[in-house]
Design a protein around this motif. Sequence first.
Motif, PDB file in Angstrom:
ATOM      1  N   ILE A   1       1.037  -1.090   0.265  1.00 14.63           N
ATOM      2  CA  ILE A   1      -0.118   0.085   0.016  1.00 14.63           C
ATOM      3  C   ILE A   1       0.698   1.587  -0.162  1.00 14.63           C
ATOM      4  CG2 ILE A   1      -2.025   1.508   1.866  1.00 14.63           C
ATOM      5  CD1 ILE A   1      -2.702  -1.341   2.272  1.00 14.63           C
ATOM      6  N   TRP A   2       0.825   2.161  -0.871  1.00 16.35           N
ATOM      7  CA  TRP A   2       1.913   3.069  -1.025  1.00 16.35           C
ATOM      8  C   TRP A   2       0.963   4.447  -1.172  1.00 16.35           C
ATOM      9  CZ3 TRP A   2       4.706  -0.082  -0.168  1.00 16.35           C
ATOM     10  CH2 TRP A   2       5.296  -1.311  -0.832  1.00 16.35           C
ATOM     11  N   MET A   3       0.159   5.141  -0.393  1.00 12.69           N
ATOM     12  CA  MET A   3      -0.998   5.961  -0.022  1.00 12.69           C
ATOM     13  C   MET A   3      -0.642   7.138   0.708  1.00 12.69           C
ATOM     14  SD  MET A   3      -4.687   4.952   1.466  1.00 12.69           S
ATOM     15  CE  MET A   3      -4.312   4.722   3.675  1.00 12.69           C
ATOM     16  N   SER A   4      -1.073   8.393   0.035  1.00 12.30           N
ATOM     17  CA  SER A   4      -0.743   8.980   0.691  1.00 12.30           C
ATOM     18  C   SER A   4      -2.243  10.159   0.655  1.00 12.30           C
ATOM     19  CB  SER A   4      -0.342  10.630  -0.360  1.00 12.30           C
ATOM     20  OG  SER A   4       1.488   9.883  -0.555  1.00 12.30           O
ATOM     21  N   MET A   5      -2.221  10.649   2.475  1.00 13.53           N
ATOM     22  CA  MET A   5      -3.510  11.612   2.738  1.00 13.53           C
ATOM     23  C   MET A   5      -3.606  12.907   2.966  1.00 13.53           C
ATOM     24  SD  MET A   5      -4.481   8.286   5.593  1.00 13.53           S
ATOM     25  CE  MET A   5      -3.272   8.587   6.876  1.00 13.53           C
ATOM     26  N   LEU A   6      -4.286  13.731   2.331  1.00 18.87           N
ATOM     27  CA  LEU A   6      -4.678  15.015   2.252  1.00 18.87           C
ATOM     28  C   LEU A   6      -5.608  15.738   3.347  1.00 18.87           C
ATOM     29  CD1 LEU A   6      -4.409  18.148   1.897  1.00 18.87           C
ATOM     30  CD2 LEU A   6      -5.820  17.723  -0.246  1.00 18.87           C
ATOM     31  N   LEU A   7      -5.021  16.361   4.731  1.00 13.64           N
ATOM     32  CA  LEU A   7      -6.034  17.059   5.594  1.00 13.64           C
ATOM     33  C   LEU A   7      -5.645  18.208   5.999  1.00 13.64           C
ATOM     34  CD1 LEU A   7      -4.726  14.502   8.285  1.00 13.64           C
ATOM     35  CD2 LEU A   7      -6.740  13.895   7.245  1.00 13.64           C
ATOM     36  N   ARG A   8      -6.235  19.290   6.139  1.00 15.65           N
ATOM     37  CA  ARG A   8      -6.732  20.448   6.512  1.00 15.65           C
ATOM     38  C   ARG A   8      -7.577  20.886   7.602  1.00 15.65           C
ATOM     39  NH1 ARG A   8      -5.137  22.701   1.650  1.00 15.65           N
ATOM     40  NH2 ARG A   8      -6.320  21.521  -0.276  1.00 15.65           N
TER      41      ARG A   8
ATOM     42  N   LEU B   1      -0.210  14.062  14.326  1.00 23.63           N
ATOM     43  CA  LEU B   1      -0.767  13.218  13.633  1.00 23.63           C
ATOM     44  C   LEU B   1      -0.541  12.090  12.879  1.00 23.63           C
ATOM     45  CD1 LEU B   1      -2.282  16.357  11.368  1.00 23.63           C
ATOM     46  CD2 LEU B   1      -3.592  14.532  13.014  1.00 23.63           C
ATOM     47  N   THR B   2       1.013  12.743  12.422  1.00 27.57           N
ATOM     48  CA  THR B   2       2.136  10.549  12.447  1.00 27.57           C
ATOM     49  C   THR B   2       2.097  10.191  13.698  1.00 27.57           C
ATOM     50  OG1 THR B   2       4.004  11.775  11.470  1.00 27.57           O
ATOM     51  CG2 THR B   2       4.504  10.344  12.117  1.00 27.57           C
ATOM     52  N   LEU B   3       1.878  10.306  14.758  1.00 27.89           N
ATOM     53  CA  LEU B   3       1.682   9.269  15.730  1.00 27.89           C
ATOM     54  C   LEU B   3       0.241   8.378  16.148  1.00 27.89           C
ATOM     55  CD1 LEU B   3       3.142  11.020  18.593  1.00 27.89           C
ATOM     56  CD2 LEU B   3       4.148   9.822  16.736  1.00 27.89           C
ATOM     57  N   LEU B   4      -0.617   9.338  16.094  1.00 24.70           N
ATOM     58  CA  LEU B   4      -1.966   9.615  15.243  1.00 24.70           C
ATOM     59  C   LEU B   4      -2.547   7.864  14.484  1.00 24.70           C
ATOM     60  CD1 LEU B   4      -5.069  11.838  15.397  1.00 24.70           C
ATOM     61  CD2 LEU B   4      -5.131  10.021  13.459  1.00 24.70           C
ATOM     62  N   THR B   5      -1.570   8.353  13.069  1.00 22.33           N
ATOM     63  CA  THR B   5      -1.127   7.481  11.728  1.00 22.33           C
ATOM     64  C   THR B   5      -0.642   6.052  11.952  1.00 22.33           C
ATOM     65  OG1 THR B   5      -1.484   9.471  10.159  1.00 22.33           O
ATOM     66  CG2 THR B   5      -0.448   7.804   9.441  1.00 22.33           C
TER      67      THR B   5
ATOM     68  N   SER C   1      -2.345  22.921   4.410  1.00 19.87           N
ATOM     69  CA  SER C   1      -2.451  21.398   4.447  1.00 19.87           C
ATOM     70  C   SER C   1      -1.592  20.072   5.162  1.00 19.87           C
ATOM     71  CB  SER C   1      -2.429  20.817   2.751  1.00 19.87           C
ATOM     72  OG  SER C   1      -1.457  21.209   2.314  1.00 19.87           O
ATOM     73  N   ILE C   2      -1.497  19.507   5.758  1.00 16.78           N
ATOM     74  CA  ILE C   2      -0.881  18.503   5.977  1.00 16.78           C
ATOM     75  C   ILE C   2      -0.926  16.700   5.229  1.00 16.78           C
ATOM     76  CG2 ILE C   2      -0.759  16.706   8.318  1.00 16.78           C
ATOM     77  CD1 ILE C   2      -1.182  18.848  10.009  1.00 16.78           C
ATOM     78  N   ILE C   3       0.169  16.861   5.088  1.00 19.42           N
ATOM     79  CA  ILE C   3       0.403  15.580   4.058  1.00 19.42           C
ATOM     80  C   ILE C   3       1.323  14.246   4.149  1.00 19.42           C
ATOM     81  CG2 ILE C   3       0.768  14.564   1.773  1.00 19.42           C
ATOM     82  CD1 ILE C   3       1.141  17.734   0.525  1.00 19.42           C
ATOM     83  N   ILE C   4       0.269  13.103   4.832  1.00 20.76           N
ATOM     84  CA  ILE C   4       0.779  11.934   5.777  1.00 20.76           C
ATOM     85  C   ILE C   4       0.428  10.865   4.606  1.00 20.76           C
ATOM     86  CG2 ILE C   4       0.078  10.669   7.231  1.00 20.76           C
ATOM     87  CD1 ILE C   4      -1.202  12.518   9.197  1.00 20.76           C
ATOM     88  N   GLY C   5       2.003  10.527   4.571  1.00 18.94           N
ATOM     89  CA  GLY C   5       2.244   8.943   3.586  1.00 18.94           C
ATOM     90  C   GLY C   5       2.348   8.107   4.265  1.00 18.94           C
ATOM     91  N   ILE C   6       1.654   6.684   3.581  1.00 21.84           N
ATOM     92  CA  ILE C   6       1.789   5.626   4.351  1.00 21.84           C
ATOM     93  C   ILE C   6       3.031   4.508   3.512  1.00 21.84           C
ATOM     94  CG2 ILE C   6       0.694   3.882   6.256  1.00 21.84           C
ATOM     95  CD1 ILE C   6      -1.427   5.774   6.112  1.00 21.84           C
ATOM     96  N   GLY C   7       3.610   3.660   3.155  1.00 24.24           N
ATOM     97  CA  GLY C   7       4.016   2.718   2.726  1.00 24.24           C
ATOM     98  C   GLY C   7       4.374   1.829   4.313  1.00 24.24           C
ATOM     99  N   ILE C   8       3.133   0.458   3.590  1.00 24.05           N
ATOM    100  CA  ILE C   8       2.862  -0.532   4.384  1.00 24.05           C
ATOM    101  C   ILE C   8       3.335  -2.281   2.859  1.00 24.05           C
ATOM    102  CG2 ILE C   8       1.274  -2.306   5.614  1.00 24.05           C
ATOM    103  CD1 ILE C   8      -0.604   0.134   6.025  1.00 24.05           C
ATOM    104  N   ASN C   9       4.701  -2.707   3.332  1.00 22.63           N
ATOM    105  CA  ASN C   9       4.966  -3.881   3.110  1.00 22.63           C
ATOM    106  C   ASN C   9       3.523  -4.993   3.350  1.00 22.63           C
ATOM    107  OD1 ASN C   9       7.404  -2.685   2.373  1.00 22.63           O
ATOM    108  ND2 ASN C   9       8.230  -3.698   3.858  1.00 22.63           N
ATOM    109  N   VAL C  10       2.592  -5.332   2.354  1.00 19.10           N
ATOM    110  CA  VAL C  10       1.706  -5.922   2.325  1.00 19.10           C
ATOM    111  C   VAL C  10       1.720  -7.875   1.941  1.00 19.10           C
ATOM    112  CG1 VAL C  10      -1.155  -6.601   2.104  1.00 19.10           C
ATOM    113  CG2 VAL C  10      -0.351  -3.956   2.435  1.00 19.10           C
ATOM    114  N   ASN C  11       1.842  -7.621   0.675  1.00 12.16           N
ATOM    115  CA  ASN C  11       1.783  -9.260   0.531  1.00 12.16           C
ATOM    116  C   ASN C  11       3.134  -9.781  -0.855  1.00 12.16           C
ATOM    117  OD1 ASN C  11      -0.693  -9.766   1.023  1.00 12.16           O
ATOM    118  ND2 ASN C  11      -1.204  -8.769  -0.932  1.00 12.16           N
ATOM    119  N   GLN C  12       4.155  -8.551   0.504  1.00 16.68           N
ATOM    120  CA  GLN C  12       5.640  -9.185  -0.645  1.00 16.68           C
ATOM    121  C   GLN C  12       6.303 -10.267  -0.225  1.00 16.68           C
ATOM    122  OE1 GLN C  12       4.817  -6.115   0.581  1.00 16.68           O
ATOM    123  NE2 GLN C  12       5.981  -4.651   0.177  1.00 16.68           N
ATOM    124  N   LYS C  13       6.655 -11.906  -0.883  1.00 17.08           N
ATOM    125  CA  LYS C  13       8.232 -12.295  -0.165  1.00 17.08           C
ATOM    126  C   LYS C  13       8.839 -12.089  -0.120  1.00 17.08           C
ATOM    127  CE  LYS C  13       4.122 -15.849  -2.958  1.00 17.08           C
ATOM    128  NZ  LYS C  13       3.936 -14.647  -3.506  1.00 17.08           N
TER     129      LYS C  13
END
Length: 325
Positions: free
Chosen positions: A137-144, A155-159, A206-218
């Motif tokens: 999952i390579w995702m960014s969220m936009l907050l205001r 907000l990093t800790l909340l995420t 704005s605050i932009i929070i990027g999340i990178g999650i290794n999900v189904n990699q071997k």
Amino acid sequence: MQSEIRKELLDAFTNAGDDFLSGQHLAELIGCSRTAVWKHIEELRKEGFKLDAVRNKGYRILKTPEKITADEIRLGLTTTLMGRNIHYEESVESTQKIAHRLASEDAPEGTIIIAEEQLAGRGRMARKWHSPKYTGIWMSMLLRPNMPLSNAPQLTLLTAVATVQAIEEMTDVIPEIKWPNDILINGKKVTGILTELQAEADQIHSIIIGIGINVNQKKDDFPSELQEIATSLFIENKVSVSRAELIRSILKHFEKLYTVYLEKGFLPIKLLWEGYAGSIGKYIKARTLTTTIEGKALGITDDGVLKLEDESGFIHHIYSADIEL
């Protein structure tokens, strides 16, 4: 207009569960023609959705595509803010880069940016983030949010808390948070979080929070230099995880915590964060830009700053550092 019809169509299927919905009912519900409904059904099929169509009963969705699409994320989404506006691309340099552009173009709060692949994914301190196609999952969220600039790191800790809650909901693994922005499983990194601002001296745009999650990699999907320090949910859980479902879970938990945070402040988030933190009570090294401090991690302050007690008993407040357990 077309995208609104698609959103309402997917909301209808979400609310229907396993029940059939007739073309006529969908047309009346959405406020369009049955022909328009049929066209959108065919578009969903082209995206990889498998739909059951039964005469005199209607349609129902049997299976969603393996690829992440905006439509697959919307199907089952229960939030009112997060993810109601989705920007999806197959391959990008960085979702953060797109999020900054959309923020400047007045994209609404709650917008998320999703990509199947990042060619130049970034972590903290401009480090590269390995983002192979169709695996994570390579995702960014936009907050205001209307809040002081100094509170943005909270907000990093909340995420991190929201992401851990989602992982627990979707798997049998037990993740831990490593201050300030990593999530570990069995001591290996599975998630990184990057928070960036668009702001003036006294105002957040704005605050932009990027999340990178290794999900189904071997294991072999990671470069050799990462195989001993990184892991994935598949490696730890031994089964594949639906990435779209995990995204929906993250957005659900984030929205709930974000609402609490805006109403009641950081304290409820702090208590949850400390419950998931793997370093509290342990001896750590904190490498700042100017020095390295060793000592016992005591927790975080009411503002989210790490407290570290050195051998002399002095308590350091760490605002930014790399942590080594």
